[in-house]
Every structure is written in structure tokens, then in C-alpha cells.
Design an enzyme around this catalytic site. Structure first.
Site, PDB file in Angstrom:
ATOM      1  N   THR A  28       0.967  -1.518  -0.078  1.00 15.54           N
ATOM      2  CA  THR A  28       0.404  -0.214   0.250  1.00 15.54           C
ATOM      3  C   THR A  28       1.361   1.417   0.255  1.00 15.54           C
ATOM      4  OG1 THR A  28       0.089  -0.010   2.337  1.00 15.54           O
ATOM      5  CG2 THR A  28      -2.013  -0.850   0.954  1.00 15.54           C
ATOM      6  N   SER A 124      16.285  -5.118   5.984  1.00 11.02           N
ATOM      7  CA  SER A 124      17.760  -5.338   6.400  1.00 11.02           C
ATOM      8  C   SER A 124      17.946  -4.210   5.144  1.00 11.02           C
ATOM      9  CB  SER A 124      18.444  -6.097   6.206  1.00 11.02           C
ATOM     10  OG  SER A 124      17.742  -6.796   4.520  1.00 11.02           O
ATOM     11  N   SER A 125      18.224  -3.495   3.930  1.00  7.54           N
ATOM     12  CA  SER A 125      18.311  -2.274   3.657  1.00  7.54           C
ATOM     13  C   SER A 125      17.962  -1.227   4.578  1.00  7.54           C
ATOM     14  CB  SER A 125      17.991  -2.930   1.945  1.00  7.54           C
ATOM     15  OG  SER A 125      16.415  -2.653   2.124  1.00  7.54           O
ATOM     16  N   GLU A 157      16.847   4.053  -2.303  1.00  3.97           N
ATOM     17  CA  GLU A 157      16.642   2.277  -3.381  1.00  3.97           C
ATOM     18  C   GLU A 157      16.288   2.542  -4.119  1.00  3.97           C
ATOM     19  OE1 GLU A 157      15.357  -1.073  -0.828  1.00  3.97           O
ATOM     20  OE2 GLU A 157      15.765   0.869   0.328  1.00  3.97           O
ATOM     21  N   ASP A 169       9.752   1.552   4.465  1.00  5.76           N
ATOM     22  CA  ASP A 169      11.154   0.965   5.620  1.00  5.76           C
ATOM     23  C   ASP A 169      11.549   2.130   6.524  1.00  5.76           C
ATOM     24  OD1 ASP A 169       9.409  -1.483   4.360  1.00  5.76           O
ATOM     25  OD2 ASP A 169      11.013  -2.069   2.877  1.00  5.76           O
TER      26      ASP A 169
END
Length: 378
Positions: A28, A124-125, A157, A169
Site C-alpha cells: 500500500t 535489512s536494506s 533505494e 521501511d
């Protein structure tokens, strides 16, 4: 390996940032919708030494024999590759996205360590990006708040690493608080901290890492995002956030079956996030189980991002008493989460491990996580 072993001196500072679990609200974020993640007590640590030249050097405990380097004068995505792009990309994005003037800045030596599982859907990124972003911002004395740093991490990213992810994130990793979830409106970036209150209710979140690795920069993630953008275009809206559950009959008339199912997942998932926030506030965490289960079914059937290992993890956890369970993360592998009574943790862990063995799957890694504080200087 340690920072001292790689660079020959002790680091000046250490910053850390957590991975995240998304309680509910999958895919989303890049549709301008709602998400409900929390930062976890698995962290990435960036040990940093300041240099007197313009060079950034990067090494890590998981690639101890390699030191990657790039000058601040040469920052460009075309010169970044592999995992080190998560570090170099932050410096580049601070300049390109946040407008930071790096012309008079000196570089750093950076050493990365982490206990956030790679490829498990626990971001993790973003943990690397957010720890490094906070460190660079502080050490370069840039006047940027955490919401801006979340945008910087996402921009890096998307454009330096090449993964078309949303902002969830990074927001979770930067804004997380203990025993709470971050309710994020991905359009406005308005946030609210909502008490999770798991400890008071005798509950834990169990992560079931299927060890089926995924990668967002390639494969089905981009295809799902393309479907969402196509659906929004046909429906004449800026993003699927602007489509309500009541609009779905019209959407079904206008869209092909596959695109409609992708759209239906996003629209109903947004509503599930809102329902989960309301339920947490009014009834507490024991009442959200059905919403988690419905979310997994939607990702499995409409968005088609689950895999057999994830489905088995979810069904087995539910059969053995979990309050609720769902896959978490971008899909195509990674982890499932189960909301479980503390006393049932070992029983469910054993049941899932046995079910995987019986199915001939790799043994999963099963562990509990707790909602934790976001990025910080250690």
C-alpha cells in the site's frame, strides 16, 4: 572482522537502526496508502571514522575481504554496485534529494554489522540506509528531520539501488518506538504512534523466516507496482489510495481480471490498516487476528505474492493457536509473522518446524521480535 581490523584505528562514533516488521498494510505504501509497521529489536550498526579527504570507504562484517570506496566528487548511481550502494546512495541522495551542499564536506570510513536477517522481508536494506543517513546528517551537521531522512532513504533505494519500494521501511526504521506501531499515511507522511501493548496482553510476535530469499530490485515486485499504476490510470485517480471499497464494482467492469485483483488487494488492505488501528485503540491486540488472516488471504489470492512456504507457515501457526498470522514484507519469499500467546511460542515453533520438514522445505528460522526504538546514536 571489526572496524579496527579493516581500517587500523578505532571508530569515532556508532549509529544503529532497526529492521522492521509490517504488522499490516502490504504494497500500500507506493500506492499512497496506509501502513502499520514497527521497528524491531534486530539492528544494523554503522561504525564510522571521519577522514580528512573526500573519500568514503565502506566495509562490512558480511563481506570482510572487500573495501569499497568512492569519492564525494564521483557520487553517481552508475558508479555504485552491490550492497555498498546502500551506503554510497545515501550520500548521493542527501545531495540530490535533500539539497545538501557536500562541496566542503570530508568523507568517512564506514563498517557495517547487522543481525537483521537478509532476504527475510524484515528490511535489512532500510536498516543500513537509516543508520547511515542519521550518521551522515549528524556528522555533516545537516539540518534535516527524520521524515526528510525517510525520503532520502527511499530516493536512494529507488534510484541508486534500483528497487521501486515505497517509504514505509525507512519511516519505521527512523520513527519506531518501543511497544508501539507507526501508523503512516504514505501520501502526507503524517504519522501517529499507536500502542501495541503486546507485553501487557501476554502476546508476542513470532517471525517465521522461510529462508526463501527475495529481491525487490528484480522480479515480481516491479510487476505488481506496474499493475497498480495501470489500474490507477484506467480508474482516473492519482493513486489507488483514492479508490474505496465501494468503488470496486466499477473497477471490476473497467479492468482485466488480473489488474482488478491487484487493485482489490490494495483497496481492501488500506481499509484493513484503518480497521486495525481502530481495533488496537478500542479493543487491544487480541482483537486484530482476523484482520491479519484476511490480509494474508488477499496477498495470496489477489496480489499473488505468497509462496507455498509462507502459506504453510501461516496455516500451521493458526492451526496451533496463533491469534493471527500473515506473510510480511514484499513477498515472493521472506517471512511470515504470527501473533501468539507467550506460552504458545514453543509449541507453534515446533509445529511449524515439523510441518516444513514434512513438506521437504528448508528448515525455517523462527524467533520473536519486540517493537523497538528507531535509529539512534549508540
Amino acid at each position: 572482522m571489526t572496524f579496527q581490523q579493516v581500517y587500523g584505528y578505532e571508530p569515532a562514533v556508532r549509529y544503529s537502526a532497526p529492521g522492521r516488521v509490517n504488522l499490516i498494510g502490504e504494497h500500500t505504501d507506493y500506492n499512497d496508502g496506509y501502513v502499520l509497521p514497527f521497528a524491531i529489536d534486530r539492528r544494523t550498526v554503522a561504525s564510522i571514522g571521519q577522514r580528512d579527504d573526500r573519500l568514503i570507504r565502506v566495509a562490512s562484517a558480511f563481506e570482510p575481504d572487500a573495501v569499497h570506496e568512492l569519492s564525494l566528487d564521483e557520487l553517481d548511481p552508475s558508479r555504485m554496485q552491490g550492497w555498498s550502494a546502500y551506503v554510497f546512495g545515501i550520500a548521493w541522495a542527501l545531495r540530490e534529494q535533500a539539497g545538501a551542499d557536500l562541496s566542503d564536506k570530508t568523507g568517512f570510513d564506514v563498517f557495517i554489522e547487522s543481525d537483521v536477517p537478509v532476504g527475510a522481508g524484515l528490511s535489512s536494506s532500510a536498516a543500513i540506509e537509516c543508520g547511515v543517513a542519521l550518521a551522515f546528517t549528524d556528522l555533516w551537521e545537516l539540518d534535516l528531520d527524520r521524515k526528510t531522512l525517510a525520503r532520502v532513504g527511499q530516493y536512494s533505494e529507488n534510484h541508486a539501488v534500483g528497487a521501486p519500494t515505497g517509504i514505509m521501511d525507512q519511516s519505521a526504521s527512523l520513527l519506531g518506538e518501543q511497544d508501539a506501531v507507526v501508523f503512516l499515511d504514505c501520501r502526507t507522511l503524517d504519522t501517529a504512534v499507536v500502542d501495541l501493548a503486546l507485553e501487557a496482553n501476554g502476546l508476542e510476535v513470532l517471525v517465521i523466516d522461510t529462508r526463501v530469499e527475495h529481491a525487490h530490485a528484480t522480479g515480481g515486485y516491479k510487476a505488481r507496482r506496474d499493475s497498480c499504476e495501470r489500474g490507477a490510470q484506467v480508474l482516473g485517480v492519482e493513486a489507488l489510495r483514492d479508490v474505496s471499497v465501494d468503488d470496486l464494482p466499477r473497477a471490476q467492469e473497467l479492468l482485466d481480471d488480473e489488474t482488478f485483483r491487484r487493485v482489490r488487494h490494495i483497496v481492501t488492505e488500506d481499509q484493513r490498516v484503518l480497521d486495525t488501528v481502530r481495533t488496537l485503540r478500542e479493543q487491544g491486540p487480541r482483537a486484530i487476528g482476523d484482520l491479519l488472516v484476511a490480509s494474508h488471504a488477499s496477498m495470496r489470492d489477489d496480489f499473488e505474492i505468497s509462496v507455498p512456504e509462507l502459506d504453510l507457515a501461516v496455516s500451521t501457526a493458526l492451526e496451533h493457536g496463533a491469534v493471527g498470522a500473515r506473510m510480511t514484507g514484499g513477498g515472493f519469499g521472506g517471512a511470515a509473522i504470527a501473533l501468539v500467546d507467550r506460552e504458545a511460542r514453543d509449541t507453534i515453533t515446533t509445529a511449524v518446524t515439523s510441518a516444513f520438514a514434512a513438506a521437504g522445505y528448508r528448515e525455517p528460522t523462527v524467533f520473536t521480535v519486540h517493537a523497538a526504538q528507531g535509529a539512534r546514536r549508540d
